[in-house]
Motif scaffolding. Structure first.
Motif, PDB file in Angstrom:
ATOM      1  N   LYS A 256       0.838  -1.194   0.000  1.00 23.83           N
ATOM      2  CA  LYS A 256       0.000   0.000   0.000  1.00 23.83           C
ATOM      3  C   LYS A 256       0.873   1.244   0.000  1.00 23.83           C
ATOM      4  O   LYS A 256       1.003   1.919   1.005  1.00 23.83           O
ATOM      5  N   THR A 257       1.509   1.509  -1.140  1.00 26.78           N
ATOM      6  CA  THR A 257       2.345   2.699  -1.279  1.00 26.78           C
ATOM      7  C   THR A 257       1.718   3.626  -2.303  1.00 26.78           C
ATOM      8  O   THR A 257       1.330   3.199  -3.383  1.00 26.78           O
ATOM      9  N   ALA A 258       1.640   4.903  -1.958  1.00 24.02           N
ATOM     10  CA  ALA A 258       0.969   5.865  -2.834  1.00 24.02           C
ATOM     11  C   ALA A 258       1.836   7.103  -3.047  1.00 24.02           C
ATOM     12  O   ALA A 258       2.566   7.529  -2.152  1.00 24.02           O
ATOM     13  N   LEU A 259       1.721   7.664  -4.224  1.00 26.68           N
ATOM     14  CA  LEU A 259       2.345   8.931  -4.582  1.00 26.68           C
ATOM     15  C   LEU A 259       1.226   9.934  -4.817  1.00 26.68           C
ATOM     16  O   LEU A 259       0.232   9.611  -5.480  1.00 26.68           O
TER      17      LEU A 259
ATOM     18  N   ALA B 273       8.255   8.071  -8.746  1.00 23.99           N
ATOM     19  CA  ALA B 273       7.402   7.002  -9.278  1.00 23.99           C
ATOM     20  C   ALA B 273       7.893   5.581  -9.026  1.00 23.99           C
ATOM     21  O   ALA B 273       7.081   4.706  -8.722  1.00 23.99           O
ATOM     22  N   PRO B 274       9.199   5.292  -9.110  1.00 25.61           N
ATOM     23  CA  PRO B 274       9.621   3.899  -8.912  1.00 25.61           C
ATOM     24  C   PRO B 274       9.329   3.339  -7.517  1.00 25.61           C
ATOM     25  O   PRO B 274       9.331   2.135  -7.326  1.00 25.61           O
ATOM     26  N   GLU B 275       9.057   4.190  -6.553  1.00 22.18           N
ATOM     27  CA  GLU B 275       8.848   3.744  -5.182  1.00 22.18           C
ATOM     28  C   GLU B 275       7.391   3.529  -4.803  1.00 22.18           C
ATOM     29  O   GLU B 275       7.099   3.226  -3.649  1.00 22.18           O
ATOM     30  N   CYS B 276       6.463   3.722  -5.744  1.00 17.94           N
ATOM     31  CA  CYS B 276       5.050   3.624  -5.358  1.00 17.94           C
ATOM     32  C   CYS B 276       4.301   2.621  -6.225  1.00 17.94           C
ATOM     33  O   CYS B 276       4.737   2.270  -7.306  1.00 17.94           O
ATOM     34  N   GLY B 277       3.161   2.177  -5.705  1.00 18.03           N
ATOM     35  CA  GLY B 277       2.307   1.255  -6.439  1.00 18.03           C
ATOM     36  C   GLY B 277       1.134   1.957  -7.091  1.00 18.03           C
ATOM     37  O   GLY B 277       0.697   1.588  -8.175  1.00 18.03           O
ATOM     38  N   ILE B 278       0.597   2.994  -6.415  1.00 18.88           N
ATOM     39  CA  ILE B 278      -0.519   3.758  -6.968  1.00 18.88           C
ATOM     40  C   ILE B 278      -0.194   5.247  -6.873  1.00 18.88           C
ATOM     41  O   ILE B 278       0.653   5.645  -6.078  1.00 18.88           O
ATOM     42  N   ALA B 279      -0.877   6.045  -7.698  1.00 10.69           N
ATOM     43  CA  ALA B 279      -0.650   7.488  -7.675  1.00 10.69           C
ATOM     44  C   ALA B 279      -1.957   8.226  -7.879  1.00 10.69           C
ATOM     45  O   ALA B 279      -2.802   7.807  -8.671  1.00 10.69           O
TER      46      ALA B 279
ATOM     47  N   ALA C  55     -11.153   4.908  -4.888  1.00 10.15           N
ATOM     48  CA  ALA C  55     -10.145   4.982  -5.953  1.00 10.15           C
ATOM     49  C   ALA C  55      -8.889   4.199  -5.575  1.00 10.15           C
ATOM     50  O   ALA C  55      -8.280   3.549  -6.427  1.00 10.15           O
ATOM     51  N   ALA C  56      -8.503   4.245  -4.303  1.00  7.02           N
ATOM     52  CA  ALA C  56      -7.335   3.493  -3.849  1.00  7.02           C
ATOM     53  C   ALA C  56      -7.578   1.990  -3.982  1.00  7.02           C
ATOM     54  O   ALA C  56      -6.683   1.249  -4.392  1.00  7.02           O
ATOM     55  N   ARG C  57      -8.796   1.539  -3.659  1.00  7.91           N
ATOM     56  CA  ARG C  57      -9.125   0.118  -3.822  1.00  7.91           C
ATOM     57  C   ARG C  57      -9.137  -0.266  -5.310  1.00  7.91           C
ATOM     58  O   ARG C  57      -8.691  -1.348  -5.668  1.00  7.91           O
ATOM     59  N   LEU C  58      -9.628   0.630  -6.157  1.00  3.32           N
ATOM     60  CA  LEU C  58      -9.618   0.365  -7.600  1.00  3.32           C
ATOM     61  C   LEU C  58      -8.184   0.222  -8.095  1.00  3.32           C
ATOM     62  O   LEU C  58      -7.862  -0.730  -8.809  1.00  3.32           O
ATOM     63  N   ALA C  59      -7.319   1.151  -7.720  1.00  3.15           N
ATOM     64  CA  ALA C  59      -5.939   1.136  -8.194  1.00  3.15           C
ATOM     65  C   ALA C  59      -5.114   0.023  -7.552  1.00  3.15           C
ATOM     66  O   ALA C  59      -4.320  -0.634  -8.231  1.00  3.15           O
ATOM     67  N   GLY C  60      -5.284  -0.192  -6.264  1.00  2.00           N
ATOM     68  CA  GLY C  60      -4.449  -1.148  -5.565  1.00  2.00           C
ATOM     69  C   GLY C  60      -4.908  -2.585  -5.638  1.00  2.00           C
ATOM     70  O   GLY C  60      -4.100  -3.500  -5.711  1.00  2.00           O
ATOM     71  N   GLU C  61      -6.215  -2.792  -5.625  1.00  2.00           N
ATOM     72  CA  GLU C  61      -6.749  -4.149  -5.550  1.00  2.00           C
ATOM     73  C   GLU C  61      -7.610  -4.528  -6.744  1.00  2.00           C
ATOM     74  O   GLU C  61      -8.050  -5.667  -6.856  1.00  2.00           O
TER      75      GLU C  61
END
Length: 171
Positions: free
Chosen positions: A47-50, A87-93, A152-158
């Motif tokens: 769960k990493t976000a930018l 950007a390389p350090e995150c999963g979602i933005a 939106a975080a659930r859409l992007a992450g999961e």
């Protein structure tokens, strides 16, 4: 240095590997492309976000919402250069369309998605400026609610589709 793999002369990486039934390690050669794909998958699972937003109070509100939900915000970026560096350090933005350096949000989202596998969602007051979506999954209109950001975080992450109309899915 964690995650460091010394490279061989032919460009393959050497990765430490525990020998079976011992406490000893040896090095094995691995495919660099596979290592990169695995790191992208790992970032997406964590769960990493930018946050790419030039209005500091909006960015801090996004950070609060995400942090309370258990996400780690790796950076807050206000322009293209800072966003692409983080950007390389995150999963979602979460990306705004209009930033300090102009309407660069769609280009930033496209580059992060293409080059780093980051799953992007726009957070904007101007959804007509998004164009074809630039590699983003969807968008949220400002002003936003906590529920919209979490959907939106659930859409992007999961990959969980939103159940309310707060998030407009582009693809």
């Amino acid at each position: 240095m964690p995650g460091f793999c010394p490279a061989t002369a032919d460009g393959r990486a050497r990765q430490p590997m525990r020998l079976p039934n011992t406490r000893f390690f040896c090095f094995r050669e691995v495919d660099l492309e596979q290592v990169c794909r695995n790191r992208v998958r790992y970032r997406a699972m964590t769960k990493t976000a930018l946050i790419v937003e030039d209005e500091i109070f909006v960015a801090l509100d996004l950070e609060r919402i995400l942090t309370e939900a258990g996400y780690t915000v790796t950076a807050i970026a206000a322009d293209r250069e800072t966003a692409l560096a983080a950007a390389p350090e995150c999963g979602i933005a979460f990306v705004d369309v209009n930033l300090r350096d102009g309407p660069t949000g769609p280009d930033i989202a496209a580059r992060m998605a293409r080059d780093y596998g980051v799953r992007c969602v726009f957070v904007t007051a101007n959804p007509t400026q998004i164009g074809d979506g630039g590699g983003a999954l969807g968008y949220i209109r400002k002003p936003f609610s906590d529920a919209a950001i979490l959907a939106a975080a659930r859409l992007a992450g999961e990959g969980v589709a939103p159940t309310n109309g707060d998030v407009v899915v582009l693809r």
